[in-house]
Each structure stands twice: as C-alpha cells, then as structure tokens.
Design an enzyme around this catalytic site. Structure first.
Site, PDB file in Angstrom:
ATOM      1  N   PRO A 100      24.377  14.617  44.863  1.00 26.00           N
ATOM      2  CA  PRO A 100      24.121  13.180  45.001  1.00 26.00           C
ATOM      3  C   PRO A 100      23.959  12.514  43.648  1.00 26.00           C
ATOM      4  O   PRO A 100      23.491  13.129  42.687  1.00 26.00           O
ATOM      5  CB  PRO A 100      22.809  13.131  45.799  1.00 26.00           C
ATOM      6  CG  PRO A 100      22.124  14.423  45.486  1.00 26.00           C
ATOM      7  CD  PRO A 100      23.238  15.430  45.323  1.00 26.00           C
ATOM      8  N   ASP A 101      24.376  11.247  43.566  1.00 28.30           N
ATOM      9  CA  ASP A 101      24.065  10.503  42.357  1.00 28.30           C
ATOM     10  C   ASP A 101      22.595  10.097  42.417  1.00 28.30           C
ATOM     11  O   ASP A 101      21.856  10.504  43.312  1.00 28.30           O
ATOM     12  CB  ASP A 101      24.991   9.302  42.179  1.00 28.30           C
ATOM     13  CG  ASP A 101      24.852   8.271  43.283  1.00 28.30           C
ATOM     14  OD1 ASP A 101      23.890   8.349  44.077  1.00 28.30           O
ATOM     15  OD2 ASP A 101      25.710   7.375  43.370  1.00 28.30           O
ATOM     16  N   PHE A 102      22.162   9.307  41.462  1.00 28.41           N
ATOM     17  CA  PHE A 102      20.735   9.005  41.398  1.00 28.41           C
ATOM     18  C   PHE A 102      20.345   7.749  42.159  1.00 28.41           C
ATOM     19  O   PHE A 102      19.306   7.713  42.808  1.00 28.41           O
ATOM     20  CB  PHE A 102      20.299   8.865  39.926  1.00 28.41           C
ATOM     21  CG  PHE A 102      20.273  10.182  39.200  1.00 28.41           C
ATOM     22  CD1 PHE A 102      19.166  10.996  39.252  1.00 28.41           C
ATOM     23  CD2 PHE A 102      21.371  10.615  38.476  1.00 28.41           C
ATOM     24  CE1 PHE A 102      19.133  12.213  38.598  1.00 28.41           C
ATOM     25  CE2 PHE A 102      21.362  11.821  37.817  1.00 28.41           C
ATOM     26  CZ  PHE A 102      20.234  12.634  37.879  1.00 28.41           C
ATOM     27  N   ARG A 103      21.157   6.704  42.088  1.00 26.23           N
ATOM     28  CA  ARG A 103      20.673   5.390  42.498  1.00 26.23           C
ATOM     29  C   ARG A 103      21.372   4.775  43.700  1.00 26.23           C
ATOM     30  O   ARG A 103      21.028   3.658  44.073  1.00 26.23           O
ATOM     31  CB  ARG A 103      20.764   4.422  41.299  1.00 26.23           C
ATOM     32  CG  ARG A 103      19.833   4.819  40.170  1.00 26.23           C
ATOM     33  CD  ARG A 103      19.954   3.885  38.976  1.00 26.23           C
ATOM     34  NE  ARG A 103      18.952   4.168  37.961  1.00 26.23           N
ATOM     35  CZ  ARG A 103      19.055   5.111  37.030  1.00 26.23           C
ATOM     36  NH1 ARG A 103      20.140   5.864  36.999  1.00 26.23           N
ATOM     37  NH2 ARG A 103      18.093   5.310  36.156  1.00 26.23           N
ATOM     38  N   ASN A 177      25.610  13.982  32.882  1.00 29.19           N
ATOM     39  CA  ASN A 177      25.281  14.922  33.948  1.00 29.19           C
ATOM     40  C   ASN A 177      24.715  16.228  33.390  1.00 29.19           C
ATOM     41  O   ASN A 177      25.006  16.613  32.256  1.00 29.19           O
ATOM     42  CB  ASN A 177      26.520  15.214  34.789  1.00 29.19           C
ATOM     43  CG  ASN A 177      27.066  13.957  35.451  1.00 29.19           C
ATOM     44  OD1 ASN A 177      26.340  12.984  35.625  1.00 29.19           O
ATOM     45  ND2 ASN A 177      28.336  13.974  35.804  1.00 29.19           N
ATOM     46  N   ASP A 179      24.944  19.038  35.507  1.00 34.39           N
ATOM     47  CA  ASP A 179      25.419  20.016  36.481  1.00 34.39           C
ATOM     48  C   ASP A 179      26.361  21.059  35.898  1.00 34.39           C
ATOM     49  O   ASP A 179      26.707  22.034  36.561  1.00 34.39           O
ATOM     50  CB  ASP A 179      26.083  19.322  37.673  1.00 34.39           C
ATOM     51  CG  ASP A 179      27.159  18.325  37.266  1.00 34.39           C
ATOM     52  OD1 ASP A 179      27.928  18.626  36.336  1.00 34.39           O
ATOM     53  OD2 ASP A 179      27.228  17.240  37.886  1.00 34.39           O
ATOM     54  N   HIS A 196      22.382  14.447  28.207  1.00 33.31           N
ATOM     55  CA  HIS A 196      21.074  14.685  28.806  1.00 33.31           C
ATOM     56  C   HIS A 196      20.759  16.173  28.918  1.00 33.31           C
ATOM     57  O   HIS A 196      19.918  16.583  29.725  1.00 33.31           O
ATOM     58  CB  HIS A 196      20.991  14.004  30.170  1.00 33.31           C
ATOM     59  CG  HIS A 196      21.073  12.514  30.076  1.00 33.31           C
ATOM     60  ND1 HIS A 196      21.398  11.695  31.128  1.00 33.31           N
ATOM     61  CD2 HIS A 196      20.867  11.676  29.014  1.00 33.31           C
ATOM     62  CE1 HIS A 196      21.391  10.426  30.734  1.00 33.31           C
ATOM     63  NE2 HIS A 196      21.081  10.397  29.455  1.00 33.31           N
ATOM     64  N   CYS A 209       3.525  24.919  20.023  1.00 32.81           N
ATOM     65  CA  CYS A 209       4.280  26.181  20.068  1.00 32.81           C
ATOM     66  C   CYS A 209       5.737  25.937  19.678  1.00 32.81           C
ATOM     67  O   CYS A 209       6.217  26.420  18.670  1.00 32.81           O
ATOM     68  CB  CYS A 209       4.185  26.794  21.462  1.00 32.81           C
ATOM     69  SG  CYS A 209       5.195  28.289  21.698  1.00 32.81           S
ATOM     70  N   CYS A 231       5.881  29.964  29.033  1.00 34.15           N
ATOM     71  CA  CYS A 231       6.272  30.455  27.711  1.00 34.15           C
ATOM     72  C   CYS A 231       5.678  31.826  27.436  1.00 34.15           C
ATOM     73  O   CYS A 231       4.480  32.056  27.656  1.00 34.15           O
ATOM     74  CB  CYS A 231       5.801  29.444  26.653  1.00 34.15           C
ATOM     75  SG  CYS A 231       6.068  29.971  24.939  1.00 34.15           S
ATOM     76  N   ASN A 296      35.028   3.152  38.896  1.00 32.83           N
ATOM     77  CA  ASN A 296      33.663   3.096  39.408  1.00 32.83           C
ATOM     78  C   ASN A 296      33.648   2.342  40.735  1.00 32.83           C
ATOM     79  O   ASN A 296      34.579   1.605  41.060  1.00 32.83           O
ATOM     80  CB  ASN A 296      32.774   2.351  38.397  1.00 32.83           C
ATOM     81  CG  ASN A 296      31.367   2.897  38.316  1.00 32.83           C
ATOM     82  OD1 ASN A 296      31.147   4.100  38.373  1.00 32.83           O
ATOM     83  ND2 ASN A 296      30.396   2.007  38.175  1.00 32.83           N
ATOM     84  N   ARG A 297      32.563   2.498  41.468  1.00 30.79           N
ATOM     85  CA  ARG A 297      32.437   1.775  42.735  1.00 30.79           C
ATOM     86  C   ARG A 297      32.095   0.308  42.531  1.00 30.79           C
ATOM     87  O   ARG A 297      32.279  -0.495  43.442  1.00 30.79           O
ATOM     88  CB  ARG A 297      31.389   2.445  43.616  1.00 30.79           C
ATOM     89  CG  ARG A 297      31.810   3.822  44.121  1.00 30.79           C
ATOM     90  CD  ARG A 297      30.727   4.450  44.968  1.00 30.79           C
ATOM     91  NE  ARG A 297      31.157   5.740  45.512  1.00 30.79           N
ATOM     92  CZ  ARG A 297      30.375   6.547  46.223  1.00 30.79           C
ATOM     93  NH1 ARG A 297      29.116   6.194  46.466  1.00 30.79           N
ATOM     94  NH2 ARG A 297      30.836   7.695  46.669  1.00 30.79           N
TER      95      ARG A 297
END
Length: 351
Positions: A100-103, A177, A179, A196, A209, A231, A296-297
């Site tokens: 799924p996308d985010f928004r 993304n 993924d 990201h 650390c 950790c 794009n949509r």
C-alpha cells in the site's frame, strides 16, 4: 561544490524542516535564506548542461520554446536523444506489487494503522515514538521486510527503470521507497539513491553508542518475529537503516543530488504525492528547459502549481493514472523494441 548539509536536514518532522508557526518549509525557502548554489541561474541549481535541448518536442509554442507531449518524449527516447534521465519515484510504483502507498484514503498505510493505536499515523516512523514504544514498528517491519520468499515482486514500473538503464540513458533513480524492489528489478547500485534508506543494514539509535553495520541476519530475524532488535554493544534499540522522521537523509543523496540535477536532461516523476522534503522539491531543481514527465494518479507539487505549463504543453507532461499503465504507454509509443524489452524484463524479475 557539494550541496549544503542543511538540505539533507530537510526531513519531515525534523526541527530543521519546521518553521515556528508549524508546517514545513520548502527546500527552496531554505536555499533562499542561506544562498542558492548558482551556476549562472537564479534558481537553486543553474540551467543544466542539457536544459537547452530544443530538438525534442512536437513543435514550439510560437515563442521558440519546444512543446512536449508523451508521444514526443517517447520518440526522443527511442532516438537516444536523452543521455541523463533522472527518475523520482514514490510508493505508487509499488502498489500493484501489493504494497500500500501511504496516503490514499481508505487503502493507504496510514489509514490502516488503527490496530497499532498510534497517537498519529506518522508516529510509526517517528524516532522519538520508536524510542518509547518500538512494538508498532517491529510488527509492521515483519510484514514489509524485503526479500521474503512470498514477498512482493517488482512491478512493470520497476522494470521500466531497469529498461532505462539497459538503454544507456538512466543517470539516477531517486526512490522514496524502502521496499527494495528497484534492486530486485536489476537496477544497479550506482544508479540508485534510496532517499529514505533500506533494510540491508542495521544501526543502534543511541547517540552515545552509534554502532552500525550489525549482522543484518540477526536484526532481520528479530524483526521478522515482531521483536525490535537490541544493540550488542549497549543494549539500546536498533533498527534497519531506513530514515525515520527526525533523521537526516543518507550521505549518498547529498553527494549526488547537485550534479544529477545539473546534468539531468529529462525528469520522470512517478507515483508520489511530493509532500515530504527535500525530495518534494526536486522537480524544481532541474534546468528551466528540461522536460518533466509526471506519471501519477493526480497532479502534485509544482506540476499542480504550473497547470498553465501543462495546458500550453511546454515542458511538463502529465500522464494520469497508474504507474504501470503509464510506463507501458510510454514504451508502446517509443516503439516495438522498447515495448518488447520492457515485457521481457518484467517477466524475468516477477517470476
């Protein structure tokens, strides 16, 4: 000269990206406050070495400016006129893979997080929230960790990125993304900037650390059980090296972005809402004469603000709809060899 570090700090949720009155400040605002990187241009990046291309397009607007359409872009791709294509991609290119996308209302990830009882949807990727309650992210990570045997496969849009590289015209893919489907599609590491972050390594979140590059198998196995990894060195929480709100973008982004924007001769934006800086501002950083294609949509970012350019058919082209359909149409317009190679790549990576 390198891009100033303050640009890398423009991550949603960080103090560097929020003005006193709330909301976000754009990368352009920050650049204007701190002084643009100029090469003879008033924008933050100069007119690129390739932005004076006038051989493309399907004519001109009467003032000498080239007029672009999806068909003319496809024809110029087929003629190998573009040598430095930059792609900016978002969650929309992975939707047909089952991610799924985010928004998107009702189906986006943020609308499906009620089970985690979050104070706000974005908290699942908020570093401070993770420190206090890692369980929601750990549960989510177990379902989205790339490379699982029955996990998502690259889409036709991912295969298109590989096709651009095969044709020798891809300069870089900037993906938002996490993924990993660009890599699974065969896009080379040197052509890819994962803005990201990624799941291939894991680091301790404790500033005291700072241990990095843990054995990823241990980290992965812990998260696949739905448990946050600790950790080895200090016992603090550790997470895969994806960028949370409040963290800086990877150094690779900072190292490459200025030269890539300067050299870009065709920008393709796919499947993104263009809401999170600094990636949201990237379409504004190419030279004024560089054609920009949005698959794009809906219209987003400066494409939405520059509707006059779309109606005049100058440098902006908007292909409305799903990313897979858009790249299929573009390759069909580019010719039989593009269409056939796209389908061959997709068959090989989606098995």
């Amino acid at each position: 000269p390198r891009l100033p570090l303050y640009l890398s700090l423009l991550v949603a949720g960080s103090s560097a990206s929020r003005p006193a009155g709330g909301g976000f400040i754009s990368a352009r605002q920050v650049l204007s406050r701190n002084g643009p990187q100029q090469r003879g241009h008033a924008c933050c990046f100069a007119t690129s070495a390739s932005s004076s291309v006038s051989s493309g397009g399907s004519g001109n607007d009467g003032g000498g400016k080239p007029v672009y359409t999806l068909e003319s872009i496809a024809m110029d791709l087929a003629k190998n006129k573009y040598k430095s294509v930059v792609v900016v991609s978002g969650a929309g290119i992975s939707v047909s893979a089952g991610i799924p996308d985010f928004r998107s209302p009702g189906t986006g990830l943020y609308d499906r997080l009620e089970e985690y009882k979050l104070p706000y949807p974005e908290a699942i990727f908020d570093l401070e929230f993770f420190r206090s309650n890692p369980a929601p992210f750990a549960t989510l990570a177990s379902s989205i960790w790339p490379g699982q045997e029955d996990g998502p496969k690259p889409t036709l849009a991912h295969s298109f990125l590989r096709l651009l590289e095969n044709k020798g015209c891809l300069r870089r893919v900037y993906t938002q993304n996490i993924d990993g489907l660009e890599s699974l599609a065969g896009v080379s590491d040197d052509k890819l900037v994962e803005c990201h972050g990624h799941f291939r390594s894991c680091s301790c979140i404790s500033p005291a650390c700072g241990a990095t590059s843990f054995e990823i198998t241990e980290c992965r196995d812990s998260y696949l059980r739905g448990e946050a990894y600790r950790c080895r060195e200090c016992g603090s929480l550790s997470k895969p090296d994806i960028v949370f709100f409040g963290e800086v973008l990877p150094e690779r982004y900072e190292d490459l972005i200025e030269d890539d924007m300067y050299e870009c001769d065709l920008l393709i934006v796919m499947g993104t809402s263009l809401l999170v800086n600094p990636v949201a501002a990237m379409p504004d950083w190419v030279g004024w004469g560089v054609p920009r294609v949005l698959i794009n949509r809906e219209l987003v970012g400066s494409f939405a603000r520059d509707k006059a350019s779309l109606s005049r058919g100058n440098r902006d082209v908007f292909e409305e709809g799903d990313c897979d359909h858009g790249v299929a149409k573009l390759c069909k317009l580019a010719g039989e060899d593009w269409e056939e190679e796209l389908n061959m790549i997709h068959e090989s990576v989606s098995e």
